[in-house]
Design a protein around this motif. Sequence first.
Motif, PDB file in Angstrom:
ATOM      1  N   LYS A  56      73.009  -7.808 161.163  1.00  0.00           N
ATOM      2  CA  LYS A  56      71.767  -7.073 160.897  1.00  0.00           C
ATOM      3  C   LYS A  56      71.230  -6.445 162.181  1.00  0.00           C
ATOM      4  O   LYS A  56      71.561  -6.870 163.293  1.00  0.00           O
ATOM      5  N   MET A  57      70.425  -5.435 162.001  1.00  0.00           N
ATOM      6  CA  MET A  57      69.803  -4.754 163.122  1.00  0.00           C
ATOM      7  C   MET A  57      68.725  -5.642 163.738  1.00  0.00           C
ATOM      8  O   MET A  57      67.917  -6.226 163.026  1.00  0.00           O
ATOM      9  N   ILE A  58      68.708  -5.741 165.077  1.00  0.00           N
ATOM     10  CA  ILE A  58      67.702  -6.534 165.772  1.00  0.00           C
ATOM     11  C   ILE A  58      66.615  -5.626 166.344  1.00  0.00           C
ATOM     12  O   ILE A  58      65.424  -5.904 166.221  1.00  0.00           O
ATOM     13  N   ARG A  59      67.040  -4.543 166.954  1.00  0.00           N
ATOM     14  CA  ARG A  59      66.074  -3.546 167.414  1.00  0.00           C
ATOM     15  C   ARG A  59      66.774  -2.205 167.506  1.00  0.00           C
ATOM     16  O   ARG A  59      67.991  -2.125 167.689  1.00  0.00           O
ATOM     17  N   THR A  60      65.993  -1.144 167.398  1.00  0.00           N
ATOM     18  CA  THR A  60      66.548   0.203 167.472  1.00  0.00           C
ATOM     19  C   THR A  60      65.467   1.171 167.902  1.00  0.00           C
ATOM     20  O   THR A  60      64.278   0.936 167.660  1.00  0.00           O
ATOM     21  N   SER A  61      65.860   2.234 168.555  1.00  0.00           N
ATOM     22  CA  SER A  61      64.935   3.299 168.909  1.00  0.00           C
ATOM     23  C   SER A  61      65.671   4.624 168.808  1.00  0.00           C
ATOM     24  O   SER A  61      66.879   4.698 169.067  1.00  0.00           O
ATOM     25  N   PHE A  65      65.305   4.650 157.145  1.00  0.00           N
ATOM     26  CA  PHE A  65      66.256   5.653 157.576  1.00  0.00           C
ATOM     27  C   PHE A  65      66.899   5.302 158.912  1.00  0.00           C
ATOM     28  O   PHE A  65      67.883   5.902 159.301  1.00  0.00           O
ATOM     29  N   GLN A  66      66.347   4.320 159.630  1.00  0.00           N
ATOM     30  CA  GLN A  66      66.990   3.852 160.863  1.00  0.00           C
ATOM     31  C   GLN A  66      68.202   3.005 160.489  1.00  0.00           C
ATOM     32  O   GLN A  66      68.174   2.256 159.527  1.00  0.00           O
ATOM     33  N   ARG A  67      69.228   3.091 161.307  1.00  0.00           N
ATOM     34  CA  ARG A  67      70.450   2.430 160.900  1.00  0.00           C
ATOM     35  C   ARG A  67      71.379   2.275 162.088  1.00  0.00           C
ATOM     36  O   ARG A  67      71.230   2.942 163.110  1.00  0.00           O
ATOM     37  N   ALA A  68      72.342   1.367 161.949  1.00  0.00           N
ATOM     38  CA  ALA A  68      73.403   1.223 162.935  1.00  0.00           C
ATOM     39  C   ALA A  68      74.611   2.006 162.443  1.00  0.00           C
ATOM     40  O   ALA A  68      74.964   1.930 161.266  1.00  0.00           O
ATOM     41  N   GLY A  74      67.163 -12.186 172.602  1.00  0.00           N
ATOM     42  CA  GLY A  74      66.614 -13.411 172.024  1.00  0.00           C
ATOM     43  C   GLY A  74      67.733 -14.386 171.740  1.00  0.00           C
ATOM     44  O   GLY A  74      68.570 -14.675 172.604  1.00  0.00           O
ATOM     45  N   ARG A  75      67.791 -14.868 170.522  1.00  0.00           N
ATOM     46  CA  ARG A  75      68.848 -15.810 170.151  1.00  0.00           C
ATOM     47  C   ARG A  75      70.073 -15.118 169.562  1.00  0.00           C
ATOM     48  O   ARG A  75      71.022 -15.773 169.156  1.00  0.00           O
ATOM     49  N   TYR A  76      70.052 -13.790 169.525  1.00  0.00           N
ATOM     50  CA  TYR A  76      71.132 -13.053 168.876  1.00  0.00           C
ATOM     51  C   TYR A  76      72.133 -12.493 169.886  1.00  0.00           C
ATOM     52  O   TYR A  76      71.740 -11.937 170.924  1.00  0.00           O
ATOM     53  N   GLN A  77      73.410 -12.628 169.585  1.00  0.00           N
ATOM     54  CA  GLN A  77      74.464 -11.959 170.344  1.00  0.00           C
ATOM     55  C   GLN A  77      74.683 -10.608 169.668  1.00  0.00           C
ATOM     56  O   GLN A  77      75.052 -10.538 168.490  1.00  0.00           O
ATOM     57  N   THR A  78      74.424  -9.525 170.405  1.00  0.00           N
ATOM     58  CA  THR A  78      74.406  -8.213 169.749  1.00  0.00           C
ATOM     59  C   THR A  78      75.392  -7.239 170.375  1.00  0.00           C
ATOM     60  O   THR A  78      75.782  -7.357 171.539  1.00  0.00           O
ATOM     61  N   ALA A  79      75.765  -6.260 169.563  1.00  0.00           N
ATOM     62  CA  ALA A  79      76.526  -5.106 170.037  1.00  0.00           C
ATOM     63  C   ALA A  79      75.524  -3.989 170.309  1.00  0.00           C
ATOM     64  O   ALA A  79      74.736  -3.631 169.423  1.00  0.00           O
ATOM     65  N   ARG A  80      75.524  -3.462 171.541  1.00  0.00           N
ATOM     66  CA  ARG A  80      74.648  -2.340 171.879  1.00  0.00           C
ATOM     67  C   ARG A  80      75.411  -1.053 171.582  1.00  0.00           C
ATOM     68  O   ARG A  80      76.431  -0.755 172.208  1.00  0.00           O
ATOM     69  N   ILE A  81      74.896  -0.292 170.601  1.00  0.00           N
ATOM     70  CA  ILE A  81      75.571   0.903 170.113  1.00  0.00           C
ATOM     71  C   ILE A  81      74.679   2.113 170.343  1.00  0.00           C
ATOM     72  O   ILE A  81      73.487   2.088 170.027  1.00  0.00           O
ATOM     73  N   ASN A 103      70.624  -2.385 168.832  1.00  0.00           N
ATOM     74  CA  ASN A 103      71.232  -3.705 169.028  1.00  0.00           C
ATOM     75  C   ASN A 103      71.496  -4.296 167.654  1.00  0.00           C
ATOM     76  O   ASN A 103      70.567  -4.536 166.877  1.00  0.00           O
ATOM     77  N   PHE A 104      72.779  -4.542 167.367  1.00  0.00           N
ATOM     78  CA  PHE A 104      73.203  -5.037 166.056  1.00  0.00           C
ATOM     79  C   PHE A 104      73.775  -6.439 166.218  1.00  0.00           C
ATOM     80  O   PHE A 104      74.712  -6.654 166.996  1.00  0.00           O
ATOM     81  N   ALA A 105      73.169  -7.416 165.504  1.00  0.00           N
ATOM     82  CA  ALA A 105      73.611  -8.814 165.609  1.00  0.00           C
ATOM     83  C   ALA A 105      75.006  -8.959 165.011  1.00  0.00           C
ATOM     84  O   ALA A 105      75.223  -8.644 163.844  1.00  0.00           O
ATOM     85  N   ILE A 106      75.940  -9.438 165.826  1.00  0.00           N
ATOM     86  CA  ILE A 106      77.337  -9.481 165.407  1.00  0.00           C
ATOM     87  C   ILE A 106      77.570 -10.525 164.317  1.00  0.00           C
ATOM     88  O   ILE A 106      78.186 -10.240 163.285  1.00  0.00           O
ATOM     89  N   GLU A 107      77.087 -11.731 164.520  1.00  0.00           N
ATOM     90  CA  GLU A 107      77.335 -12.803 163.543  1.00  0.00           C
ATOM     91  C   GLU A 107      76.478 -12.639 162.301  1.00  0.00           C
ATOM     92  O   GLU A 107      76.948 -12.806 161.176  1.00  0.00           O
ATOM     93  N   GLU A 108      75.195 -12.295 162.495  1.00  0.00           N
ATOM     94  CA  GLU A 108      74.269 -12.198 161.357  1.00  0.00           C
ATOM     95  C   GLU A 108      74.430 -10.888 160.589  1.00  0.00           C
ATOM     96  O   GLU A 108      74.008 -10.781 159.441  1.00  0.00           O
TER      97      GLU A 108
END
Length: 270
Positions: free
Chosen positions: A225-230, A129-132, A171-178, A218-223
């Motif tokens: 997918k969700m990297i982490r969420t709270s 149920f967690q999602r971006a 980490g190795r991911y470039q992410t969008a913080r939403i 944090n959503f990985a822009i290129e990949e």
Amino acid sequence: EVSRYQTVADVTSSVPNESSHASKTSSKGAQPGKNVIITSRAPMVNSVAINVLQQMGVQQVLPKGGADVIVTTLSGDVTTNKGQATPPDRNPIMVRYDAQGNITSMRIAAREQNTDFLGGLIGSGALGFQRAYLPSKPVHIGDSWTQLVSLPGWKGQGKATAKLLRIEKVGRYQTARITAGFTMPIQVFLNNKLQPIPTPKGATSELAGDLTMRFETNFAIEEGKMIRTSGRGTGTFHIQPTQSASAHKAEAKSLSSLEFHLEISVGSSI
């Protein structure tokens, strides 16, 4: 593609627990020394702590950009405030997302059985149920957008407001913080044990109120997918008898005064 996440969640519910006892304490309008019935409504608190390792795998990509995702619990435990520790439900759950990340359905993958928001939380749906909350068009840092949101098994629809805070490396991911939040009306049918059921058939009461949730993701822009969420959320609901239960006046009177409070915190990281 398969990704693994560590998921931690806490769910606390509070329901007034009416109890009565006799006392010889004098009260206004009562004769000294006579038994007086005193009623207390101390809340009955139940909490569940979940700590699980989960796996998400894309089963198929849908024509309009959504996807069917299988969520499986690999290990972990579920602990209650009564000291009971049990392994989580490991039945895989099928979660269907649309192109903006909305969950349109959740069901137990092994059989055609739908599950609801809370039912999914205590098992393989803890991550599902967690999602971006993704925009439908390109955005810049600081831009906000809205979208309708609903939760599987819970009647009601709300509006989520999301904002792109920044672009950051995790980490190795470039992410969008939403960041995103919503408040939505909820209606859930309950059986005579106050457990959620999917349809009005067999319901003796219904729970209605508002749920408020806020997430940081944090959503990985290129990949993609969700990297982490709270996320954290609260809800206040009232439990009312259904028409069939109202025929039993004592039960209806008891149910009509029940107020239910819910607090949720959940987080996952890859």
